[in-house]
Write a protein that holds these residues in place. Sequence first.
Motif, PDB file in Angstrom:
ATOM      1  N   ILE A 643       0.856  -1.192   0.000  1.00  0.00           N
ATOM      2  CA  ILE A 643       0.000   0.000   0.000  1.00  0.00           C
ATOM      3  C   ILE A 643       0.884   1.230   0.000  1.00  0.00           C
ATOM      4  CG2 ILE A 643      -1.693   1.324   1.327  1.00  0.00           C
ATOM      5  CD1 ILE A 643      -2.798  -1.311   2.361  1.00  0.00           C
ATOM      6  N   SER A 644       0.526   2.201  -0.836  1.00  0.00           N
ATOM      7  CA  SER A 644       1.277   3.457  -0.926  1.00  0.00           C
ATOM      8  C   SER A 644       0.340   4.622  -0.673  1.00  0.00           C
ATOM      9  CB  SER A 644       1.920   3.610  -2.309  1.00  0.00           C
ATOM     10  OG  SER A 644       2.778   2.528  -2.597  1.00  0.00           O
ATOM     11  N   VAL A 645       0.763   5.538   0.164  1.00  0.00           N
ATOM     12  CA  VAL A 645       0.041   6.786   0.406  1.00  0.00           C
ATOM     13  C   VAL A 645       1.016   7.924   0.143  1.00  0.00           C
ATOM     14  CG1 VAL A 645      -1.238   8.195   2.050  1.00  0.00           C
ATOM     15  CG2 VAL A 645      -1.412   5.694   2.155  1.00  0.00           C
ATOM     16  N   ALA A 646       0.678   8.768  -0.832  1.00  0.00           N
ATOM     17  CA  ALA A 646       1.575   9.859  -1.218  1.00  0.00           C
ATOM     18  C   ALA A 646       0.856  11.190  -1.093  1.00  0.00           C
ATOM     19  CB  ALA A 646       2.065   9.664  -2.652  1.00  0.00           C
ATOM     20  N   ASP A 647       1.483  12.148  -0.406  1.00  0.00           N
ATOM     21  CA  ASP A 647       0.951  13.504  -0.328  1.00  0.00           C
ATOM     22  C   ASP A 647       2.110  14.472  -0.462  1.00  0.00           C
ATOM     23  OD1 ASP A 647       2.239  13.417   2.093  1.00  0.00           O
ATOM     24  OD2 ASP A 647       0.495  13.941   3.298  1.00  0.00           O
ATOM     25  N   GLN A 648       1.875  15.736  -0.142  1.00  0.00           N
ATOM     26  CA  GLN A 648       2.906  16.755  -0.325  1.00  0.00           C
ATOM     27  C   GLN A 648       4.117  16.529   0.570  1.00  0.00           C
ATOM     28  OE1 GLN A 648      -0.151  17.175   0.822  1.00  0.00           O
ATOM     29  NE2 GLN A 648      -0.281  18.741   2.440  1.00  0.00           N
ATOM     30  N   ASN A 649       3.933  15.724   1.605  1.00  0.00           N
ATOM     31  CA  ASN A 649       5.044  15.472   2.519  1.00  0.00           C
ATOM     32  C   ASN A 649       5.850  14.235   2.163  1.00  0.00           C
ATOM     33  OD1 ASN A 649       4.453  17.725   4.187  1.00  0.00           O
ATOM     34  ND2 ASN A 649       2.786  16.555   5.127  1.00  0.00           N
ATOM     35  N   GLY A 650       5.470  13.539   1.130  1.00  0.00           N
ATOM     36  CA  GLY A 650       6.258  12.387   0.718  1.00  0.00           C
ATOM     37  C   GLY A 650       5.429  11.138   0.530  1.00  0.00           C
ATOM     38  N   LEU A 651       6.118  10.015   0.408  1.00  0.00           N
ATOM     39  CA  LEU A 651       5.516   8.719   0.119  1.00  0.00           C
ATOM     40  C   LEU A 651       5.696   7.791   1.314  1.00  0.00           C
ATOM     41  CD1 LEU A 651       4.314   6.641  -1.947  1.00  0.00           C
ATOM     42  CD2 LEU A 651       6.691   6.140  -2.591  1.00  0.00           C
ATOM     43  N   ARG A 652       4.602   7.145   1.732  1.00  0.00           N
ATOM     44  CA  ARG A 652       4.660   6.130   2.774  1.00  0.00           C
ATOM     45  C   ARG A 652       4.210   4.812   2.168  1.00  0.00           C
ATOM     46  NH1 ARG A 652       2.563  10.750   4.230  1.00  0.00           N
ATOM     47  NH2 ARG A 652       3.175  11.869   6.111  1.00  0.00           N
ATOM     48  N   GLN A 653       4.958   3.762   2.414  1.00  0.00           N
ATOM     49  CA  GLN A 653       4.630   2.451   1.887  1.00  0.00           C
ATOM     50  C   GLN A 653       4.641   1.429   3.008  1.00  0.00           C
ATOM     51  OE1 GLN A 653       7.520   1.955  -1.344  1.00  0.00           O
ATOM     52  NE2 GLN A 653       5.851   2.287  -2.810  1.00  0.00           N
ATOM     53  N   LEU A 654       3.773   0.433   2.900  1.00  0.00           N
ATOM     54  CA  LEU A 654       3.760  -0.626   3.892  1.00  0.00           C
ATOM     55  C   LEU A 654       3.280  -1.905   3.245  1.00  0.00           C
ATOM     56  CD1 LEU A 654       0.601  -0.551   6.055  1.00  0.00           C
ATOM     57  CD2 LEU A 654       1.016   1.299   4.442  1.00  0.00           C
ATOM     58  N   ASP A 655       3.747  -3.007   3.762  1.00  0.00           N
ATOM     59  CA  ASP A 655       3.281  -4.311   3.325  1.00  0.00           C
ATOM     60  C   ASP A 655       2.043  -4.686   4.133  1.00  0.00           C
ATOM     61  OD1 ASP A 655       5.397  -4.634   1.504  1.00  0.00           O
ATOM     62  OD2 ASP A 655       6.727  -5.250   3.143  1.00  0.00           O
ATOM     63  N   TRP A 656       1.150  -5.404   3.488  1.00  0.00           N
ATOM     64  CA  TRP A 656      -0.128  -5.762   4.125  1.00  0.00           C
ATOM     65  C   TRP A 656      -0.536  -7.128   3.632  1.00  0.00           C
ATOM     66  CZ3 TRP A 656      -5.544  -4.495   2.110  1.00  0.00           C
ATOM     67  CH2 TRP A 656      -6.517  -4.701   3.093  1.00  0.00           C
ATOM     68  N   ASN A 657      -1.053  -7.948   4.537  1.00  0.00           N
ATOM     69  CA  ASN A 657      -1.463  -9.300   4.144  1.00  0.00           C
ATOM     70  C   ASN A 657      -2.910  -9.379   3.682  1.00  0.00           C
ATOM     71  OD1 ASN A 657      -2.945  -9.125   6.499  1.00  0.00           O
ATOM     72  ND2 ASN A 657      -1.804 -10.709   7.597  1.00  0.00           N
ATOM     73  N   GLY A 658      -3.601  -8.242   3.664  1.00  0.00           N
ATOM     74  CA  GLY A 658      -4.981  -8.225   3.197  1.00  0.00           C
ATOM     75  C   GLY A 658      -5.999  -8.547   4.263  1.00  0.00           C
ATOM     76  N   SER A 659      -5.575  -8.762   5.479  1.00  0.00           N
ATOM     77  CA  SER A 659      -6.484  -9.106   6.569  1.00  0.00           C
ATOM     78  C   SER A 659      -6.731  -7.894   7.448  1.00  0.00           C
ATOM     79  CB  SER A 659      -5.894 -10.241   7.413  1.00  0.00           C
ATOM     80  OG  SER A 659      -6.707 -10.513   8.534  1.00  0.00           O
ATOM     81  N   GLY A 660      -7.956  -7.744   7.900  1.00  0.00           N
ATOM     82  CA  GLY A 660      -8.295  -6.643   8.792  1.00  0.00           C
ATOM     83  C   GLY A 660      -8.195  -5.307   8.107  1.00  0.00           C
ATOM     84  N   SER A 661      -7.843  -4.283   8.852  1.00  0.00           N
ATOM     85  CA  SER A 661      -7.750  -2.932   8.314  1.00  0.00           C
ATOM     86  C   SER A 661      -6.486  -2.266   8.846  1.00  0.00           C
ATOM     87  CB  SER A 661      -8.980  -2.107   8.696  1.00  0.00           C
ATOM     88  OG  SER A 661      -9.116  -2.018  10.098  1.00  0.00           O
ATOM     89  N   ILE A 662      -6.218  -1.087   8.343  1.00  0.00           N
ATOM     90  CA  ILE A 662      -5.021  -0.340   8.730  1.00  0.00           C
ATOM     91  C   ILE A 662      -5.448   1.029   9.243  1.00  0.00           C
ATOM     92  CG2 ILE A 662      -2.886   0.685   7.880  1.00  0.00           C
ATOM     93  CD1 ILE A 662      -2.959  -1.501   5.680  1.00  0.00           C
ATOM     94  N   ALA A 663      -4.989   1.412  10.414  1.00  0.00           N
ATOM     95  CA  ALA A 663      -5.230   2.746  10.952  1.00  0.00           C
ATOM     96  C   ALA A 663      -4.100   3.654  10.482  1.00  0.00           C
ATOM     97  CB  ALA A 663      -5.290   2.707  12.478  1.00  0.00           C
ATOM     98  N   PHE A 664      -4.457   4.717   9.804  1.00  0.00           N
ATOM     99  CA  PHE A 664      -3.465   5.598   9.183  1.00  0.00           C
ATOM    100  C   PHE A 664      -3.752   7.035   9.597  1.00  0.00           C
ATOM    101  CE2 PHE A 664      -1.625   8.181   5.880  1.00  0.00           C
ATOM    102  CZ  PHE A 664      -0.445   7.524   5.559  1.00  0.00           C
ATOM    103  N   ASP A 665      -2.737   7.739  10.105  1.00  0.00           N
ATOM    104  CA  ASP A 665      -2.975   9.111  10.549  1.00  0.00           C
ATOM    105  C   ASP A 665      -1.941  10.103  10.014  1.00  0.00           C
ATOM    106  OD1 ASP A 665      -0.705   8.618  12.044  1.00  0.00           O
ATOM    107  OD2 ASP A 665      -1.660   9.010  13.984  1.00  0.00           O
ATOM    108  N   PHE A 666      -1.305   9.759   8.901  1.00  0.00           N
ATOM    109  CA  PHE A 666      -0.285  10.595   8.268  1.00  0.00           C
ATOM    110  C   PHE A 666       0.936  10.801   9.164  1.00  0.00           C
ATOM    111  CE2 PHE A 666      -4.055  11.716   5.824  1.00  0.00           C
ATOM    112  CZ  PHE A 666      -3.570  11.582   4.525  1.00  0.00           C
TER     113      PHE A 666
END
Length: 674
Positions: A643-666
Amino acid sequence: MWRTLMISLLVAKTSLCWAESGADLSSLADRLKDRWQLQSDSIRWPVGDAHSDHLELSGEQVSAIIYYGADERGHLTLTRKVVWPMLRTLPNDTHASLIHEFPLSVSPEIRIDGEPIASERPQRIEFDGLLSIQSRISDTLTLTRTLSPSTEAPRLVEALTLENRGDKALRIDLSAPDYTVSTPAETGVYGSYRIAAILDRPGRHEIAAGQSITVYLQFVATRNGQQFPFDGAAELQKRRDSVGAIEKKLRLQTPDPVLDRMFDFAKLRASESIFRTKGGLMHGPGGGRYYAAIWANDQAEYANPFFPFLGDNRGNESALNSFRHFAEYMNDEYRPIPSSIIAEGTDYWNGAGDRGDCAMIAYGAGRFALAYGREREARELLPLIDWCLEFSFRKMGEAGVVASDSDELEGRFPAGDINLSTNVLLYGALVSATHLNRELGRERQAEQYRLRARSLRAAIDRYFAATVQGFDTYRYYDGNDRLRAWIALPLTMGIFERKEGTLEALLSPQLWSENGIYTEAGDTTFWDRATLYAFRGIFAAGETDTAMRYFKYYSRKRLLGDHVPYAVEAWPEGNQRHLSAESALYARVVTEGLFGIEPTGFDSFEMAPRLPSGWDSMCLKNIRAFQRDFDLCVERTPKDYKISVADQNGLRQLDWNGSGSIAFDFHSIVKKEG
């Protein structure tokens, strides 16, 4: 392993039911014939048979429902039903917009070298945010009508482009329609209205071989003394610019071009139907009936939570404005807030009693405030949310569930004294209110709402859980013995206690049809809003491939079938009107269903981007929620997902097994197990 086995058995059982009924999804998809073709930036119907359809287009002061097609002789059929929401008629009620129909005969008379044209035969009809109808009117001359609402003025614009495809110059005479109507002064809130069809350049025109000319027809209505300068080319360009701006925001990129285009059009329909009233910007459903007014379901519940993701300023302003209008009706006695604020904000409608409107408003306001991400506006909305929740608590009985007079279907189908919809929406409202209060530093209130939500969830299961027509799911109300479409609602709110039975029921022949979910088993009525909630729920339940199969079928039918290009309201009621909030619900199937985005703070959310089998990647780009402009992408890796999240502050990437959910707060990322 056990979960995988159960899902496999569920899919197998559902498929077996379909095979026995002769109505399985694969056979429906095989029989689905595309009338329209997908183009690079549009959809196109190469006219080859008799068919008619209608669609709605809107601007700030006008809306138009265009009825178009070809008759049995191959001749064009065209009627422009134009609505002016701010030209109010009497009585000034919900449906008091000035409306006038202009048939095809209200067009310039065309003569070629002195001879009137014999017929107008459509060859190609195209939609890209504007509707274009290309017809052959002689062996060498074509006429293309391009219809568009003005973005800001009270007019529908129709460009008429005449192209000479021969090798000799043509002399074309265009006569003005000479069409005006003055309404009786006693029938209008603002007196008499002048309705007119005006051609900008009547007279004789020479068209050289291989050349074309364009003239502009406007269908306009004004109050006495009003005038609006007219530049047809500029009007169409403003519309194209507006369509282009919406397309660039919140862009869906998947391997399926049908879904991508349907999503583009859903954004357009959801955001264009906003009217500049004397009560401020008001998002309106449309459909020839519902304008310059707001509803607790269409606006507060369906559309408003979507607008922060789109980041359209008019959409966000209309959402805030709607909540402010509802807030004006808070009272110390806790009488119900009206279901609808009508007539540009000057009156209200509550003809169905309490429909669970406070649950709808609190749910929509909480989700909007979190996704909008602005503390000042959140604090402004907090009293309305608190009031609506308190109103609901006062309707709670010994069983721990809340009563309401009806639901959003307003008595069209039975809802009893206590219905599932009101209670599940209240649960969703409490979840968002918990997050919002915690974000605003109200920890004690947040904890109270969290405990209330937990208690209500348990009460919903105790009160509504039932075996209905052989399925372990929910009864809609006490005494209900038929499956209802709204059993999908608990899944959308993360209530999965009866997931398997509910999924079976939703996709069984009792509820699923070629047009989506039936409102009630045994009845052929369908409302797209229920189908779209069902898609969100199936995605939320983690059944990605099942949800995608049905979602792709539905999207193809709505985008390329016989009635295009948007989600519809209902059938038989309203003849499948293109109400705008249904398109917002379609878009939310993507943002909240497919990508699993659930707001939890001003700059935080939970996500579960559910990549279907057969797709290597998908993206949502230019998401404007949480006071940011960011991209969210997921791609398949040899082991799991990235999973990749990109905004003006840069790129964050993480591996995920597809189970459950991810809490993301930048700022930090937390994986949550399912």
